[in-house]
Design a protein around this motif. Structure first.
Motif, PDB file in Angstrom:
ATOM      1  N   ILE A   4      69.102 -42.916 118.663  1.00 36.06           N
ATOM      2  CA  ILE A   4      68.138 -41.970 118.109  1.00 36.06           C
ATOM      3  C   ILE A   4      66.771 -42.333 118.664  1.00 36.06           C
ATOM      4  O   ILE A   4      66.271 -43.442 118.427  1.00 36.06           O
ATOM      5  N   ARG A   5      66.186 -41.411 119.407  1.00 40.37           N
ATOM      6  CA  ARG A   5      64.902 -41.691 120.048  1.00 40.37           C
ATOM      7  C   ARG A   5      63.820 -40.754 119.523  1.00 40.37           C
ATOM      8  O   ARG A   5      64.012 -39.536 119.441  1.00 40.37           O
ATOM      9  N   LEU A   6      62.702 -41.343 119.174  1.00 38.27           N
ATOM     10  CA  LEU A   6      61.509 -40.587 118.799  1.00 38.27           C
ATOM     11  C   LEU A   6      60.529 -40.652 119.958  1.00 38.27           C
ATOM     12  O   LEU A   6      60.222 -41.739 120.460  1.00 38.27           O
ATOM     13  N   GLU A   7      60.053 -39.502 120.397  1.00 38.71           N
ATOM     14  CA  GLU A   7      59.094 -39.450 121.498  1.00 38.71           C
ATOM     15  C   GLU A   7      57.790 -38.808 121.018  1.00 38.71           C
ATOM     16  O   GLU A   7      57.731 -37.600 120.768  1.00 38.71           O
ATOM     17  N   GLY A   8      56.779 -39.641 120.845  1.00 46.42           N
ATOM     18  CA  GLY A   8      55.466 -39.151 120.421  1.00 46.42           C
ATOM     19  C   GLY A   8      55.487 -38.446 119.074  1.00 46.42           C
ATOM     20  O   GLY A   8      54.685 -37.537 118.827  1.00 46.42           O
ATOM     21  N   VAL A   9      56.382 -38.868 118.190  1.00 49.98           N
ATOM     22  CA  VAL A   9      56.537 -38.201 116.891  1.00 49.98           C
ATOM     23  C   VAL A   9      55.390 -38.577 115.957  1.00 49.98           C
ATOM     24  O   VAL A   9      55.063 -39.754 115.776  1.00 49.98           O
ATOM     25  N   ALA A  10      54.768 -37.564 115.368  1.00 50.50           N
ATOM     26  CA  ALA A  10      53.704 -37.767 114.388  1.00 50.50           C
ATOM     27  C   ALA A  10      53.804 -36.666 113.342  1.00 50.50           C
ATOM     28  O   ALA A  10      54.344 -35.591 113.606  1.00 50.50           O
ATOM     29  N   HIS A  11      53.280 -36.962 112.127  1.00 45.92           N
ATOM     30  CA  HIS A  11      53.362 -35.942 111.073  1.00 45.92           C
ATOM     31  C   HIS A  11      52.145 -35.986 110.164  1.00 45.92           C
ATOM     32  O   HIS A  11      51.664 -37.050 109.767  1.00 45.92           O
ATOM     33  N   SER A  12      51.652 -34.771 109.862  1.00 46.51           N
ATOM     34  CA  SER A  12      50.538 -34.594 108.927  1.00 46.51           C
ATOM     35  C   SER A  12      50.954 -33.574 107.876  1.00 46.51           C
ATOM     36  O   SER A  12      51.556 -32.548 108.202  1.00 46.51           O
ATOM     37  N   TYR A  13      50.620 -33.858 106.618  1.00 50.51           N
ATOM     38  CA  TYR A  13      50.926 -32.934 105.527  1.00 50.51           C
ATOM     39  C   TYR A  13      49.750 -32.000 105.221  1.00 50.51           C
ATOM     40  O   TYR A  13      49.876 -31.125 104.366  1.00 50.51           O
ATOM     41  N   ASP A  14      48.605 -32.214 105.896  1.00 49.58           N
ATOM     42  CA  ASP A  14      47.420 -31.424 105.556  1.00 49.58           C
ATOM     43  C   ASP A  14      46.770 -30.793 106.785  1.00 49.58           C
ATOM     44  O   ASP A  14      45.547 -30.681 106.869  1.00 49.58           O
ATOM     45  N   GLY A  15      47.597 -30.398 107.746  1.00 49.29           N
ATOM     46  CA  GLY A  15      47.074 -29.694 108.901  1.00 49.29           C
ATOM     47  C   GLY A  15      46.318 -30.558 109.888  1.00 49.29           C
ATOM     48  O   GLY A  15      45.506 -30.040 110.664  1.00 49.29           O
ATOM     49  N   GLY A  16      46.571 -31.854 109.874  1.00 54.04           N
ATOM     50  CA  GLY A  16      45.952 -32.734 110.857  1.00 54.04           C
ATOM     51  C   GLY A  16      44.712 -33.457 110.394  1.00 54.04           C
ATOM     52  O   GLY A  16      44.119 -34.228 111.163  1.00 54.04           O
ATOM     53  N   ARG A  17      44.306 -33.262 109.141  1.00 55.19           N
ATOM     54  CA  ARG A  17      43.126 -33.993 108.643  1.00 55.19           C
ATOM     55  C   ARG A  17      43.444 -35.474 108.467  1.00 55.19           C
ATOM     56  O   ARG A  17      42.603 -36.331 108.733  1.00 55.19           O
ATOM     57  N   THR A  18      44.645 -35.757 107.978  1.00 52.08           N
ATOM     58  CA  THR A  18      45.128 -37.138 107.876  1.00 52.08           C
ATOM     59  C   THR A  18      46.561 -37.176 108.391  1.00 52.08           C
ATOM     60  O   THR A  18      47.256 -36.155 108.409  1.00 52.08           O
ATOM     61  N   TRP A  19      46.998 -38.364 108.781  1.00 54.56           N
ATOM     62  CA  TRP A  19      48.323 -38.509 109.380  1.00 54.56           C
ATOM     63  C   TRP A  19      49.161 -39.496 108.573  1.00 54.56           C
ATOM     64  O   TRP A  19      48.803 -40.666 108.444  1.00 54.56           O
ATOM     65  N   ALA A  20      50.272 -38.995 108.019  1.00 56.77           N
ATOM     66  CA  ALA A  20      51.216 -39.868 107.318  1.00 56.77           C
ATOM     67  C   ALA A  20      51.975 -40.732 108.310  1.00 56.77           C
ATOM     68  O   ALA A  20      52.356 -41.868 108.005  1.00 56.77           O
ATOM     69  N   LEU A  21      52.197 -40.181 109.512  1.00 52.56           N
ATOM     70  CA  LEU A  21      52.865 -40.913 110.587  1.00 52.56           C
ATOM     71  C   LEU A  21      52.084 -40.674 111.866  1.00 52.56           C
ATOM     72  O   LEU A  21      51.912 -39.536 112.292  1.00 52.56           O
ATOM     73  N   ARG A  22      51.585 -41.751 112.445  1.00 58.33           N
ATOM     74  CA  ARG A  22      50.836 -41.630 113.693  1.00 58.33           C
ATOM     75  C   ARG A  22      51.796 -41.585 114.885  1.00 58.33           C
ATOM     76  O   ARG A  22      52.966 -41.965 114.740  1.00 58.33           O
ATOM     77  N   PRO A  23      51.342 -41.089 116.049  1.00 56.86           N
ATOM     78  CA  PRO A  23      52.259 -40.911 117.183  1.00 56.86           C
ATOM     79  C   PRO A  23      53.115 -42.145 117.447  1.00 56.86           C
ATOM     80  O   PRO A  23      52.595 -43.245 117.655  1.00 56.86           O
ATOM     81  N   THR A  24      54.418 -41.944 117.411  1.00 57.66           N
ATOM     82  CA  THR A  24      55.380 -43.037 117.474  1.00 57.66           C
ATOM     83  C   THR A  24      56.450 -42.735 118.511  1.00 57.66           C
ATOM     84  O   THR A  24      57.057 -41.668 118.498  1.00 57.66           O
TER      85      THR A  24
END
Length: 373
Positions: A4-24
């Motif tokens: 299982i490979r993650l490529e540049g995976v990141a996630h924000s719950y508020d439209g990019g104001r804060t990041w729950a997961l930074r690029p990984t």
């Protein structure tokens, strides 16, 4: 099973104001048992839900054996997931709950029965196989959920999100051992989310440490304990965690509270940026050393004063102050040190590290020549 490979995976719950997961970017290798370790709110569950398909990442791709599954729903990923609290068909028997994933895939009856009974035996569920799930206590219900996640042979991965939260503490040690046994039996890729370092270090082949939405270090348990690459890893793993003591590099020597603690040796990564024979640049650093490796005694050493002693039974924890900065040393039980006593601290070169901007840049080496004791 799958890589299982993650490529540049990141996630924000508020439209990019804060990041729950930074690029990984990260690869979970097939057949390994991983622990995803970090404090509450650091991004562990977000990462797990992206792997399972419960969340679509804001950025990046998820690949299973090279196949892009970023937009594929959970049902299309062949993932088994066990959540923090029990999720069961309460009117079904324990047997039927365990059998359900296999029946849903139309497996032969003999295979279903054999596999259900194997998992039941390993998890100690034989006495309750015929009982309705709603009649079990929450801890036993969660054990059934574990069994249901582990009963299938062909899954790409089994994802476990703090699965022992509601399990009686007396059973946790047993269940961790059972999970390792089942992992050896099935060869599943297991990713186990936890904030409990004991669970992580006793269960996993490899521990992945997460803080503030980023992976800060991954490695075998002994590597993380003995050779942390980041201050957070040193602090979070160990009980108590690694001591962090302000220091200064001058002329290639690390000084603490006016005393020479050792030579400043660059790590491999730092050395690559330095010219041949060049030393770590002067300036402030922090010495990281675990309580297990702090040595107490008379001069020479870093002067300190004992502020208290915790008698832990099998060992003592001696608390000391270097100026205003606390240091803890783990000693044999029955230490003679008392509050107020003056001591000197020594840090074994192979067990003391130097950090700048929270990242390890070097280690203490033995002093030679003028600075030697």
């Amino acid at each position: 099973m799958a890589d299982i490979r993650l490529e540049g995976v990141a996630h924000s719950y508020d439209g990019g104001r804060t990041w729950a997961l930074r690029p990984t970017t990260w690869t979970w290798r097939s057949g390994r048992a991983y622990a995803l370790l970090g404090p509450s709110g650091c991004g562990k569950t977000t990462l797990l839900n992206i792997i399972s398909g419960l969340l679509t990442p804001t950025e990046g791709r998820v690949l299973f054996d090279g196949r892009d599954v970023t937009g594929v729903p959970t049902a299309g990923r062949d993932i088994a997931q066990v959540f923090q609290f029990p999720v069961l068909y309460e009117e079904m028997s324990v047997y039927d709950n365990l059998a359900f994933p296999l029946r849903n895939r139309r497996r032969p009856k003999q295979e279903i029965d054999r596999r259900v009974r194997e998992v039941s035996r390993l998890l100690g569920l034989d006495p309750v196989l015929g009982r309705r799930s709603r009649r079990l206590d929450p801890g036993r219900q969660q054990i059934v959920c574990l069994g249901r996640g582990l009963v299938r042979h062909e899954v790409a991965a089994v994802l476990l999100d703090e699965p022992l939260t509601v399990v009686d503490p007396a059973l946790k040690w047993t269940l961790r051992s059972k999970l390792k046994e089942i992992h050896r039996d099935t060869g599943h890729t297991l990713i186990y989310v936890t904030h409990d370092q004991t669970e992580a270090l006793t269960f996993a082949d490899e521990v992945v440490v997460v803080n503030e939405g980023a992976i800060v270090q991954a490695g075998e348990p002994a590597e993380l304990f003995l050779s942390p690459a980041h201050e957070f890893v040193g602090h979070f793993i160990g009980s108590p965690g690694m001591n962090m003591l302000p220091a200064e590099i001058a002329g290639g020597v690390v000084r603490v509270a006016g005393a020479d603690a050792g030579a400043a040796l660059p790590d491999t990564a730092a050395q690559a940026a330095l010219a041949d024979g060049e030393k770590l640049p002067p300036g402030p650093v922090r010495i990281g050393v675990r309580p297990e490796f702090v040595e107490l005694g008379a001069a020479p050493g870093v002067p300190a004063r004992v502020s208290g002693v915790d008698r832990m039974g099998a060992y003592d924890l001696v608390h000391a102050l270097v100026g205003e900065h606390p240091v803890v040393a783990r000693t044999e039980a029955g230490t003679a040190y008392e509050p107020g006593a003056a001591v000197c601290l020594r840090f074994p070169p192979e067990r003391a590290f130097l950090f700048r901007d929270q990242v390890r840049c070097g280690s203490l080496g033995p002093l030679t020549g003028k600075g030697a004791a």
